[in-house]
Design a protein around this motif. Structure first.
Motif, PDB file in Angstrom:
ATOM      1  N   GLY A 173       5.449 -19.360  24.188  1.00  0.00           N
ATOM      2  CA  GLY A 173       5.169 -18.584  22.989  1.00  0.00           C
ATOM      3  C   GLY A 173       5.299 -17.091  23.198  1.00  0.00           C
ATOM      4  O   GLY A 173       5.988 -16.400  22.436  1.00  0.00           O
ATOM      5  N   LEU A 174       4.653 -16.574  24.235  1.00  0.00           N
ATOM      6  CA  LEU A 174       4.719 -15.136  24.490  1.00  0.00           C
ATOM      7  C   LEU A 174       6.123 -14.710  24.908  1.00  0.00           C
ATOM      8  O   LEU A 174       6.595 -13.631  24.529  1.00  0.00           O
ATOM      9  CB  LEU A 174       3.709 -14.759  25.580  1.00  0.00           C
ATOM     10  N   GLY A 175       6.803 -15.564  25.680  1.00  0.00           N
ATOM     11  CA  GLY A 175       8.163 -15.232  26.078  1.00  0.00           C
ATOM     12  C   GLY A 175       9.108 -15.183  24.894  1.00  0.00           C
ATOM     13  O   GLY A 175       9.923 -14.255  24.770  1.00  0.00           O
ATOM     14  N   ALA A 176       9.011 -16.167  24.007  1.00  0.00           N
ATOM     15  CA  ALA A 176       9.870 -16.184  22.826  1.00  0.00           C
ATOM     16  C   ALA A 176       9.539 -15.033  21.887  1.00  0.00           C
ATOM     17  O   ALA A 176      10.432 -14.412  21.291  1.00  0.00           O
ATOM     18  CB  ALA A 176       9.716 -17.518  22.096  1.00  0.00           C
ATOM     19  N   ALA A 177       8.247 -14.723  21.753  1.00  0.00           N
ATOM     20  CA  ALA A 177       7.858 -13.604  20.887  1.00  0.00           C
ATOM     21  C   ALA A 177       8.392 -12.285  21.425  1.00  0.00           C
ATOM     22  O   ALA A 177       8.884 -11.437  20.671  1.00  0.00           O
ATOM     23  CB  ALA A 177       6.342 -13.550  20.754  1.00  0.00           C
ATOM     24  N   ALA A 178       8.304 -12.091  22.738  1.00  0.00           N
ATOM     25  CA  ALA A 178       8.805 -10.852  23.329  1.00  0.00           C
ATOM     26  C   ALA A 178      10.308 -10.707  23.159  1.00  0.00           C
ATOM     27  O   ALA A 178      10.832  -9.591  23.036  1.00  0.00           O
ATOM     28  CB  ALA A 178       8.439 -10.813  24.814  1.00  0.00           C
ATOM     29  N   LYS A 179      11.019 -11.826  23.123  1.00  0.00           N
ATOM     30  CA  LYS A 179      12.480 -11.781  23.027  1.00  0.00           C
ATOM     31  C   LYS A 179      12.968 -11.663  21.593  1.00  0.00           C
ATOM     32  O   LYS A 179      13.919 -10.925  21.303  1.00  0.00           O
ATOM     33  CB  LYS A 179      13.077 -13.025  23.682  1.00  0.00           C
ATOM     34  N   PHE A 180      12.348 -12.398  20.685  1.00  0.00           N
ATOM     35  CA  PHE A 180      12.879 -12.510  19.324  1.00  0.00           C
ATOM     36  C   PHE A 180      12.104 -11.697  18.291  1.00  0.00           C
ATOM     37  O   PHE A 180      12.507 -11.654  17.122  1.00  0.00           O
ATOM     38  CB  PHE A 180      12.899 -13.976  18.885  1.00  0.00           C
ATOM     39  N   PHE A 181      10.991 -11.077  18.674  1.00  0.00           N
ATOM     40  CA  PHE A 181      10.182 -10.323  17.705  1.00  0.00           C
ATOM     41  C   PHE A 181      10.998  -9.165  17.130  1.00  0.00           C
ATOM     42  O   PHE A 181      11.594  -8.382  17.862  1.00  0.00           O
ATOM     43  CB  PHE A 181       8.927  -9.784  18.392  1.00  0.00           C
ATOM     44  N   ARG A 182      11.023  -9.070  15.802  1.00  0.00           N
ATOM     45  CA  ARG A 182      11.742  -7.992  15.117  1.00  0.00           C
ATOM     46  C   ARG A 182      10.728  -7.033  14.495  1.00  0.00           C
ATOM     47  O   ARG A 182       9.779  -7.463  13.839  1.00  0.00           O
ATOM     48  CB  ARG A 182      12.673  -8.550  14.022  1.00  0.00           C
ATOM     49  N   TRP A 183      10.970  -5.762  14.673  1.00  0.00           N
ATOM     50  CA  TRP A 183      10.052  -4.746  14.171  1.00  0.00           C
ATOM     51  C   TRP A 183      10.158  -4.547  12.669  1.00  0.00           C
ATOM     52  O   TRP A 183       9.228  -4.053  12.033  1.00  0.00           O
ATOM     53  CB  TRP A 183      10.299  -3.408  14.875  1.00  0.00           C
ATOM     54  N   GLU A 184      11.280  -4.946  12.086  1.00  0.00           N
ATOM     55  CA  GLU A 184      11.448  -4.764  10.619  1.00  0.00           C
ATOM     56  C   GLU A 184      12.256  -5.890  10.039  1.00  0.00           C
ATOM     57  O   GLU A 184      12.822  -6.691  10.742  1.00  0.00           O
ATOM     58  CB  GLU A 184      12.139  -3.420  10.354  1.00  0.00           C
TER      59      GLU A 184
END
Length: 267
Positions: A256-267
């Protein structure tokens, strides 16, 4: 006077002394400041407090007082209290955080943070720290209520802490992944739907052995099932460290944290 002042400024400039010093603050200080801000925002949100405090409390009191679900031998509160603690982690780390972060993206809050020196992973760390602070308050409140209802927990407190921390990391990563990839409205609907599904099928209130055998093997791999079962083994049955449940939570946390760090978009 003028000549002296000029000489002093020239000397200061020559030695490179400036006050205040330009540049970003140290990373630990940035994370600490952001975590404090996130905590204040979380505690001031009435809707999130309803989800994270009121609903788990009502479920604990209601199902402990009324014999609706067969929780097996012993008092109902002994079975329910560990599951409700797991539900509190789910509601705060996953549902509440996903919804709040999703609308922060929509309103441009995260876009502004992206222009700051705060790295993406540091923002996620700060949000997880804020969740931990809120969960401490939840655990204290629910524990007091459970004791008033006759709860008698057992087991190793260290195992309980490990379960709660890994559960928080797992749900926080999944919540941030959802908030960072979906639109705010979709996050709102999906987070609440997942909350309801896991409430029913995650062993929180209804024991997993009430489901068919094939479903049990699948449901047992869910993070909410691992957390509620692990807490129940320790607090109700006095078991040692539930390594199997901790392993499941650790895998979910890394993914979860790995995928969030990779795919999280700021906008």
């Amino acid at each position: 006077m003028t000549a002296t002042g000029t000489t002093d400024r020239g000397a200061a400039g020559a030695t490179g002394i400036f006050a205040p010093r330009p540049g970003a603050a140290p990373l630990p200080r940035m994370i600490r400041a952001q975590a404090l801000l996130e905590t204040k925002m979380l505690l001031r949100n009435g809707e999130q407090l309803l989800l994270t405090v009121v609903i788990p409390t009502l479920l604990l009191v209601l199902f402990s007082a009324v014999d609706i679900v067969d929780t097996g031998a012993g008092r109902a509160v002994d079975f329910l209290a560990p599951g409700i603690l797991a539900l509190a982690v789910l509601s705060t780390a996953f549902t509440g955080q996903a919804i709040a972060t999703g609308f922060e993206r929509r309103y441009g809050v995260l876009k502004r943070l992206a222009a700051s020196p705060l790295p993406r992973w540091a923002l996620m760390t700060a949000k997880t720290c804020a969740v931990l602070v809120t969960e401490i308050l939840q655990v204290v409140l629910l524990t007091v209520i459970a004791f008033a209802l006759g709860w008698s927990p057992h087991g190793n407190p260290l195992a309980v802490v490990l379960l709660l921390v890994l559960g928080t990391a797992a749900f926080s990563g999944l919540g941030l992944l959802m908030a960072g990839t979906l639109k705010a409205e979709a996050t709102l609907a999906a987070a609440n739907l997942v909350f309801l599904l896991l409430l029913v099928g995650g062993g929180v209130i209804v024991p997993l052995d009430k489901f068919p055998d094939a479903a049990q093997s699948v449901l047992g791999l869910l993070p909410i099932s691992a957390l509620s079962d692990g807490l129940r083994d320790v607090l109700q049955h006095g078991a040692g460290v539930p390594w199997g449940d901790l392993g499941i939570l650790a895998v979910w946390a890394v993914l979860g944290l790995g995928a969030a760090a990779k795919f999280f978009r700021w906008e």
